[in-house]
Design an enzyme around this catalytic site. Structure first.
Site, short mmCIF file in Angstrom:
data_model
loop_
_atom_site.label_atom_id
_atom_site.label_comp_id
_atom_site.label_asym_id
_atom_site.label_seq_id
_atom_site.Cartn_x
_atom_site.Cartn_y
_atom_site.Cartn_z
N VAL A 85 1.40 6.47 3.07
CA VAL A 85 0.73 6.27 4.36
C VAL A 85 -0.18 5.05 4.23
CG1 VAL A 85 -1.15 7.87 3.77
CG2 VAL A 85 -0.64 7.41 6.17
N CYS A 110 1.28 2.95 -3.50
CA CYS A 110 0.16 3.54 -4.24
C CYS A 110 -0.68 4.51 -3.40
CB CYS A 110 -0.73 2.44 -4.81
SG CYS A 110 -1.37 1.28 -3.60
N HIS A 111 -0.43 4.60 -2.13
CA HIS A 111 -1.26 5.45 -1.24
C HIS A 111 -0.34 6.23 -0.33
CE1 HIS A 111 -4.09 6.32 2.12
NE2 HIS A 111 -5.01 6.27 1.18
N PHE A 112 0.13 7.32 -0.68
CA PHE A 112 0.02 8.07 -1.92
C PHE A 112 1.42 8.19 -2.52
CE2 PHE A 112 -3.33 9.59 0.88
CZ PHE A 112 -4.45 9.49 0.08
N PHE A 115 0.81 -1.23 0.00
CA PHE A 115 0.00 0.00 0.00
C PHE A 115 0.83 1.27 0.00
CE2 PHE A 115 -0.14 -2.15 4.15
CZ PHE A 115 0.60 -1.27 4.94
#
Length: 172
Positions: free
Chosen positions: A77, A70-72, A67
Protein backbone atom coordinates in the site's frame (compact mmCIF):
# COMPACT_ATOMS: atom_id res chain seq x y z
CA UNK A 1 11.21 35.43 -15.31
CA UNK A 2 9.07 32.58 -14.03
CA UNK A 3 8.04 29.84 -16.45
CA UNK A 4 4.32 30.29 -15.76
CA UNK A 5 2.27 27.76 -17.67
CA UNK A 6 -1.00 26.07 -16.81
CA UNK A 7 0.49 22.56 -17.03
CA UNK A 8 3.87 20.87 -16.60
CA UNK A 9 5.31 17.56 -17.82
CA UNK A 10 7.42 15.07 -15.87
CA UNK A 11 10.56 16.54 -17.46
CA UNK A 12 9.49 20.01 -16.28
CA UNK A 13 9.04 18.68 -12.74
CA UNK A 14 12.48 17.04 -12.88
CA UNK A 15 13.91 20.39 -14.07
CA UNK A 16 12.33 21.99 -10.99
CA UNK A 17 14.18 19.48 -8.83
CA UNK A 18 17.45 20.58 -10.47
CA UNK A 19 16.64 24.26 -9.84
CA UNK A 20 16.11 24.99 -13.55
CA UNK A 21 12.39 25.76 -13.77
CA UNK A 22 11.89 28.72 -11.43
CA UNK A 23 15.49 29.96 -11.45
CA UNK A 24 18.29 29.44 -8.98
CA UNK A 25 16.44 31.26 -6.17
CA UNK A 26 13.06 29.58 -6.70
CA UNK A 27 11.82 26.62 -4.67
CA UNK A 28 12.69 23.14 -5.94
CA UNK A 29 10.64 19.98 -6.03
CA UNK A 30 12.37 16.88 -4.66
CA UNK A 31 14.04 14.48 -7.06
CA UNK A 32 12.84 10.90 -7.53
CA UNK A 33 12.05 8.82 -5.51
CA UNK A 34 10.44 11.54 -3.38
CA UNK A 35 8.88 13.41 -6.31
CA UNK A 36 5.29 12.28 -5.90
CA UNK A 37 3.72 13.41 -9.18
CA UNK A 38 4.23 12.73 -12.88
CA UNK A 39 2.61 15.88 -14.24
CA UNK A 40 0.72 19.02 -13.27
CA UNK A 41 -2.43 19.22 -15.38
CA UNK A 42 -3.79 22.55 -14.16
CA UNK A 43 -2.53 25.64 -12.32
CA UNK A 44 -4.54 28.83 -11.97
CA UNK A 45 -4.35 31.96 -9.82
CA UNK A 46 -8.12 31.87 -9.42
CA UNK A 47 -10.46 28.94 -9.06
CA UNK A 48 -10.52 26.20 -6.48
CA UNK A 49 -12.95 26.10 -3.58
CA UNK A 50 -11.91 29.57 -2.36
CA UNK A 51 -11.24 31.23 -5.76
CA UNK A 52 -7.66 31.99 -4.65
CA UNK A 53 -5.81 29.47 -6.79
CA UNK A 54 -5.94 25.83 -7.80
CA UNK A 55 -3.46 23.07 -8.68
CA UNK A 56 -4.24 19.61 -10.01
CA UNK A 57 -1.54 16.99 -10.54
CA UNK A 58 -1.35 13.27 -11.24
CA UNK A 59 0.80 10.27 -10.36
CA UNK A 60 0.66 7.13 -12.49
CA UNK A 61 0.52 4.00 -10.34
CA UNK A 62 2.19 0.73 -11.22
CA UNK A 63 3.17 -2.23 -9.03
CA UNK A 64 6.89 -1.48 -9.49
CA UNK A 65 6.84 1.81 -7.58
CA UNK A 66 9.49 1.73 -4.84
CA UNK A 67 7.19 1.96 -1.82
CA UNK A 68 5.09 -1.09 -2.74
CA UNK A 69 8.14 -3.34 -2.20
CA UNK A 70 8.63 -2.28 1.42
CA UNK A 71 5.26 -0.99 2.70
CA UNK A 72 4.19 -3.68 3.48
CA UNK A 73 5.68 -7.00 2.41
CA UNK A 74 2.73 -9.16 1.39
CA UNK A 75 0.31 -6.22 1.84
CA UNK A 76 1.54 -3.44 -0.48
CA UNK A 77 0.00 0.00 0.00
CA UNK A 78 1.26 3.53 -0.72
CA UNK A 79 2.14 5.19 2.60
CA UNK A 80 -0.39 7.89 3.42
CA UNK A 81 2.42 10.26 4.38
CA UNK A 82 3.59 10.26 0.74
CA UNK A 83 0.21 11.59 -0.39
CA UNK A 84 0.44 14.28 2.28
CA UNK A 85 3.97 15.14 1.18
CA UNK A 86 2.78 15.39 -2.43
CA UNK A 87 0.25 18.02 -1.37
CA UNK A 88 2.98 20.01 0.42
CA UNK A 89 5.18 19.66 -2.68
CA UNK A 90 2.42 21.16 -4.81
CA UNK A 91 1.85 24.09 -2.43
CA UNK A 92 5.57 24.91 -2.66
CA UNK A 93 5.57 24.46 -6.44
CA UNK A 94 2.67 26.92 -6.70
CA UNK A 95 4.57 29.50 -4.63
CA UNK A 96 7.46 29.21 -7.10
CA UNK A 97 5.01 29.48 -10.00
CA UNK A 98 3.80 32.77 -8.49
CA UNK A 99 7.40 34.04 -8.49
CA UNK A 100 8.25 33.33 -4.86
CA UNK A 101 11.89 32.75 -4.01
CA UNK A 102 13.46 30.67 -1.28
CA UNK A 103 13.76 27.13 -0.01
CA UNK A 104 10.41 25.44 0.51
CA UNK A 105 9.59 23.90 3.87
CA UNK A 106 6.39 22.27 5.06
CA UNK A 107 5.11 24.17 8.10
CA UNK A 108 2.15 22.07 9.11
CA UNK A 109 -1.32 20.84 8.40
CA UNK A 110 -4.56 21.33 10.30
CA UNK A 111 -6.22 17.95 9.87
CA UNK A 112 -5.68 14.92 7.65
CA UNK A 113 -8.30 12.23 7.05
CA UNK A 114 -7.72 8.91 5.28
CA UNK A 115 -10.81 7.16 3.92
CA UNK A 116 -9.14 4.89 1.37
CA UNK A 117 -5.82 3.58 0.12
CA UNK A 118 -3.60 3.38 -2.95
CA UNK A 119 -2.92 -0.21 -3.95
CA UNK A 120 -0.65 -1.49 -6.76
CA UNK A 121 -3.77 -2.32 -8.80
CA UNK A 122 -4.72 1.38 -9.03
CA UNK A 123 -4.05 3.33 -12.22
CA UNK A 124 -3.83 7.00 -11.21
CA UNK A 125 -3.65 9.25 -8.17
CA UNK A 126 -4.96 12.80 -8.56
CA UNK A 127 -4.01 15.62 -6.21
CA UNK A 128 -6.20 18.73 -5.94
CA UNK A 129 -5.00 21.80 -4.05
CA UNK A 130 -7.41 24.64 -3.23
CA UNK A 131 -5.62 27.79 -2.06
CA UNK A 132 -7.07 29.78 0.81
CA UNK A 133 -4.39 32.41 1.25
CA UNK A 134 -1.00 33.48 -0.02
CA UNK A 135 1.22 35.58 2.26
CA UNK A 136 3.86 37.51 0.29
CA UNK A 137 5.84 39.50 2.83
CA UNK A 138 9.14 38.77 4.51
CA UNK A 139 7.87 35.20 4.79
CA UNK A 140 6.25 33.79 1.68
CA UNK A 141 3.65 31.22 2.69
CA UNK A 142 0.82 29.29 1.10
CA UNK A 143 -2.23 28.02 2.96
CA UNK A 144 -4.44 25.49 1.19
CA UNK A 145 -6.79 22.54 1.52
CA UNK A 146 -5.98 19.40 -0.43
CA UNK A 147 -7.59 16.22 -1.72
CA UNK A 148 -6.14 12.94 -2.95
CA UNK A 149 -8.17 10.74 -5.29
CA UNK A 150 -7.37 7.26 -6.57
CA UNK A 151 -8.97 6.35 -9.89
CA UNK A 152 -11.48 9.18 -9.36
CA UNK A 153 -12.46 8.27 -5.77
CA UNK A 154 -11.68 10.67 -2.91
CA UNK A 155 -9.45 8.92 -0.34
CA UNK A 156 -7.59 11.65 1.64
CA UNK A 157 -8.38 15.19 2.65
CA UNK A 158 -6.10 17.71 4.32
CA UNK A 159 -7.05 21.10 5.70
CA UNK A 160 -4.75 24.07 6.23
CA UNK A 161 -1.65 22.74 4.47
CA UNK A 162 1.12 25.28 5.12
CA UNK A 163 4.35 25.73 3.18
CA UNK A 164 6.82 28.60 3.56
CA UNK A 165 9.72 29.81 1.45
CA UNK A 166 12.87 30.73 3.38
CA UNK A 167 15.98 32.59 2.24
CA UNK A 168 18.00 30.99 5.05
CA UNK A 169 17.05 27.67 6.64
CA UNK A 170 20.02 27.41 9.04
CA UNK A 171 17.92 28.54 12.03
CA UNK A 172 14.77 26.68 10.99
Amino acid sequence: MVDKRESYTKEDLLASGRGELFGTKGPQLPAPNMLMMDRVVKMTETGGNFDKGYVEAELDINPDLWFFGCHFIGDPVMPGCLGLDAMWQLVGFYLGWLGGEGKGRALGVGEVKFTGQVLPTAKKVTYRIHFKRIVNRRLIMGLADGEVLVDGRLIYTASDLKVGLFQDTSAF
